[in-house]
Design a protein around this motif. Structure first.
Motif, PDB file in Angstrom:
ATOM      1  N   PRO A 108       6.277  -2.363  -8.676  1.00 59.62           N
ATOM      2  CA  PRO A 108       6.571  -3.795  -8.812  1.00 59.62           C
ATOM      3  C   PRO A 108       7.797  -4.239  -7.996  1.00 59.62           C
ATOM      4  O   PRO A 108       7.804  -5.338  -7.454  1.00 59.62           O
ATOM      5  N   ILE A 109       8.808  -3.383  -7.900  1.00 65.13           N
ATOM      6  CA  ILE A 109      10.002  -3.741  -7.131  1.00 65.13           C
ATOM      7  C   ILE A 109       9.643  -3.850  -5.646  1.00 65.13           C
ATOM      8  O   ILE A 109      10.035  -4.806  -4.963  1.00 65.13           O
ATOM      9  N   PHE A 110       8.893  -2.888  -5.161  1.00 69.46           N
ATOM     10  CA  PHE A 110       8.492  -2.894  -3.761  1.00 69.46           C
ATOM     11  C   PHE A 110       7.564  -4.080  -3.473  1.00 69.46           C
ATOM     12  O   PHE A 110       7.623  -4.682  -2.405  1.00 69.46           O
ATOM     13  N   THR A 111       6.716  -4.431  -4.428  1.00 69.15           N
ATOM     14  CA  THR A 111       5.832  -5.587  -4.282  1.00 69.15           C
ATOM     15  C   THR A 111       6.651  -6.869  -4.187  1.00 69.15           C
ATOM     16  O   THR A 111       6.352  -7.744  -3.373  1.00 69.15           O
ATOM     17  N   LEU A 112       7.695  -6.973  -5.010  1.00 69.74           N
ATOM     18  CA  LEU A 112       8.575  -8.140  -4.960  1.00 69.74           C
ATOM     19  C   LEU A 112       9.280  -8.223  -3.607  1.00 69.74           C
ATOM     20  O   LEU A 112       9.366  -9.303  -3.007  1.00 69.74           O
ATOM     21  N   ILE A 113       9.767  -7.098  -3.100  1.00 68.22           N
ATOM     22  CA  ILE A 113      10.413  -7.069  -1.787  1.00 68.22           C
ATOM     23  C   ILE A 113       9.423  -7.504  -0.706  1.00 68.22           C
ATOM     24  O   ILE A 113       9.761  -8.291   0.188  1.00 68.22           O
ATOM     25  N   ALA A 114       8.203  -7.014  -0.784  1.00 73.87           N
ATOM     26  CA  ALA A 114       7.175  -7.389   0.199  1.00 73.87           C
ATOM     27  C   ALA A 114       6.875  -8.888   0.113  1.00 73.87           C
ATOM     28  O   ALA A 114       6.709  -9.556   1.136  1.00 73.87           O
ATOM     29  N   ALA A 115       6.819  -9.434  -1.104  1.00 73.66           N
ATOM     30  CA  ALA A 115       6.542 -10.862  -1.280  1.00 73.66           C
ATOM     31  C   ALA A 115       7.675 -11.714  -0.714  1.00 73.66           C
ATOM     32  O   ALA A 115       7.425 -12.738  -0.067  1.00 73.66           O
ATOM     33  N   VAL A 116       8.916 -11.300  -0.938  1.00 77.20           N
ATOM     34  CA  VAL A 116      10.062 -12.032  -0.392  1.00 77.20           C
ATOM     35  C   VAL A 116      10.034 -11.971   1.134  1.00 77.20           C
ATOM     36  O   VAL A 116      10.274 -12.978   1.815  1.00 77.20           O
ATOM     37  N   PHE A 117       9.720 -10.803   1.672  1.00 78.13           N
ATOM     38  CA  PHE A 117       9.594 -10.675   3.127  1.00 78.13           C
ATOM     39  C   PHE A 117       8.524 -11.629   3.648  1.00 78.13           C
ATOM     40  O   PHE A 117       8.729 -12.330   4.643  1.00 78.13           O
ATOM     41  N   PHE A 118       7.375 -11.664   2.994  1.00 81.02           N
ATOM     42  CA  PHE A 118       6.277 -12.491   3.475  1.00 81.02           C
ATOM     43  C   PHE A 118       6.633 -13.973   3.384  1.00 81.02           C
ATOM     44  O   PHE A 118       6.326 -14.749   4.289  1.00 81.02           O
ATOM     45  N   LEU A 119       7.295 -14.388   2.309  1.00 83.63           N
ATOM     46  CA  LEU A 119       7.727 -15.779   2.171  1.00 83.63           C
ATOM     47  C   LEU A 119       8.706 -16.130   3.293  1.00 83.63           C
ATOM     48  O   LEU A 119       8.587 -17.191   3.912  1.00 83.63           O
ATOM     49  N   PHE A 125       0.823  -1.216   0.000  1.00 83.78           N
ATOM     50  CA  PHE A 125       0.000   0.000   0.000  1.00 83.78           C
ATOM     51  C   PHE A 125       0.853   1.261   0.000  1.00 83.78           C
ATOM     52  O   PHE A 125       0.564   2.203  -0.742  1.00 83.78           O
ATOM     53  N   ILE A 126       1.908   1.301   0.817  1.00 85.14           N
ATOM     54  CA  ILE A 126       2.729   2.518   0.872  1.00 85.14           C
ATOM     55  C   ILE A 126       3.577   2.697  -0.379  1.00 85.14           C
ATOM     56  O   ILE A 126       4.103   3.777  -0.617  1.00 85.14           O
ATOM     57  N   SER A 127       3.683   1.644  -1.194  1.00 82.90           N
ATOM     58  CA  SER A 127       4.465   1.770  -2.428  1.00 82.90           C
ATOM     59  C   SER A 127       3.619   2.257  -3.604  1.00 82.90           C
ATOM     60  O   SER A 127       4.139   2.447  -4.702  1.00 82.90           O
ATOM     61  N   ASN A 128       2.314   2.437  -3.388  1.00 89.99           N
ATOM     62  CA  ASN A 128       1.437   2.881  -4.479  1.00 89.99           C
ATOM     63  C   ASN A 128       1.865   4.254  -5.002  1.00 89.99           C
ATOM     64  O   ASN A 128       2.235   5.134  -4.233  1.00 89.99           O
ATOM     65  N   ASP A 129       1.770   4.400  -6.325  1.00 87.72           N
ATOM     66  CA  ASP A 129       2.058   5.710  -6.910  1.00 87.72           C
ATOM     67  C   ASP A 129       0.796   6.575  -6.848  1.00 87.72           C
ATOM     68  O   ASP A 129      -0.211   6.201  -6.251  1.00 87.72           O
ATOM     69  N   GLU A 130       0.844   7.740  -7.506  1.00 88.22           N
ATOM     70  CA  GLU A 130      -0.291   8.667  -7.430  1.00 88.22           C
ATOM     71  C   GLU A 130      -1.557   8.130  -8.087  1.00 88.22           C
ATOM     72  O   GLU A 130      -2.652   8.623  -7.857  1.00 88.22           O
ATOM     73  N   PHE A 131      -1.423   7.076  -8.924  1.00 85.01           N
ATOM     74  CA  PHE A 131      -2.588   6.483  -9.584  1.00 85.01           C
ATOM     75  C   PHE A 131      -3.088   5.240  -8.860  1.00 85.01           C
ATOM     76  O   PHE A 131      -3.987   4.554  -9.338  1.00 85.01           O
ATOM     77  N   GLY A 132      -2.474   4.919  -7.718  1.00 87.53           N
ATOM     78  CA  GLY A 132      -2.897   3.755  -6.940  1.00 87.53           C
ATOM     79  C   GLY A 132      -2.285   2.446  -7.398  1.00 87.53           C
ATOM     80  O   GLY A 132      -2.686   1.388  -6.939  1.00 87.53           O
ATOM     81  N   GLN A 133      -1.308   2.505  -8.307  1.00 86.96           N
ATOM     82  CA  GLN A 133      -0.652   1.296  -8.798  1.00 86.96           C
ATOM     83  C   GLN A 133       0.566   0.989  -7.922  1.00 86.96           C
ATOM     84  O   GLN A 133       1.388   1.862  -7.676  1.00 86.96           O
ATOM     85  N   PRO A 134       0.706  -0.264  -7.458  1.00 90.65           N
ATOM     86  CA  PRO A 134       1.856  -0.593  -6.613  1.00 90.65           C
ATOM     87  C   PRO A 134       3.152  -0.660  -7.427  1.00 90.65           C
ATOM     88  O   PRO A 134       3.144  -1.016  -8.603  1.00 90.65           O
TER      89      PRO A 134
END
Length: 161
Positions: free
Chosen positions: A44-55, A33-42
């Motif tokens: 992708p790099i931050f999403t990958l980091i979050a996914a690795v953290f969650f795994l 959520f905090i990685s979203n840009d001004e259009f609400g799109q996450p």
């Protein structure tokens, strides 16, 4: 054999596990959520980091939960009024579990029999009935052969027919 645990203990344990999983999910989705840009799109790099953290969180959580489960179950079980116990350490098992999990991913599951045997070889000597410990003498190669033969011997045909 006798069980000395209570439903309330099980319930509280489940609540603790659920709370940790909710915290993990909250951090995962919070990072996205905090990685979203001004259009609400996450991002992708931050999403990958979050996914690795969650795994990583799930892997560590599973390892710690396994040791906690063994300690609880065996401490609440007795045979002829002799208590079982488990002397395993979380840190030691996390090392085995993380390495085995990563090797299983890298080998596309071929490492599963060896990983399973490593878990048993670690856990069984730490299980005690009174002052006597258990032992495990299986090997990953033996289990791999059994699984390989079962996979290609036609024993699965009855499942599909």
């Amino acid at each position: 054999m006798a069980w000395h645990g209570t439903g309330m203990e099980l319930f509280i344990g489940r609540l603790k596990a659920l709370l940790l999983i909710i915290i993990g999910y909250a951090v995962f989705f919070g990072l996205i959520f905090i990685s979203n840009d001004e259009f609400g799109q996450p991002n992708p790099i931050f999403t990958l980091i979050a996914a690795v953290f969650f795994l990583a969180f799930i892997i560590f959580f599973a390892a710690i939960a396994f040791v906690g489960m063994m300690k609880y179950r065996l401490s609440r079980t007795s045979w002829n009024n002799i208590r079982f116990s488990f002397s395993g350490d979380y840190r030691e098992f996390v090392k085995i579990f993380v390495k085995g999990y990563l090797l299983t991913l890298i080998t596309l599951g071929l490492y599963i029999p060896f990983f399973t045997v490593k878990i048993y070889r670690w856990a069984y000597p730490k299980m005690h009935l009174g002052n006597k410990s258990f032992e495990f003498t299986g090997s990953g190669a033996e289990l791999f052969k059994i699984i390989w033969k079962a996979s290609f011997s036609g024993c699965w045909q009855s499942v599909y027919t």
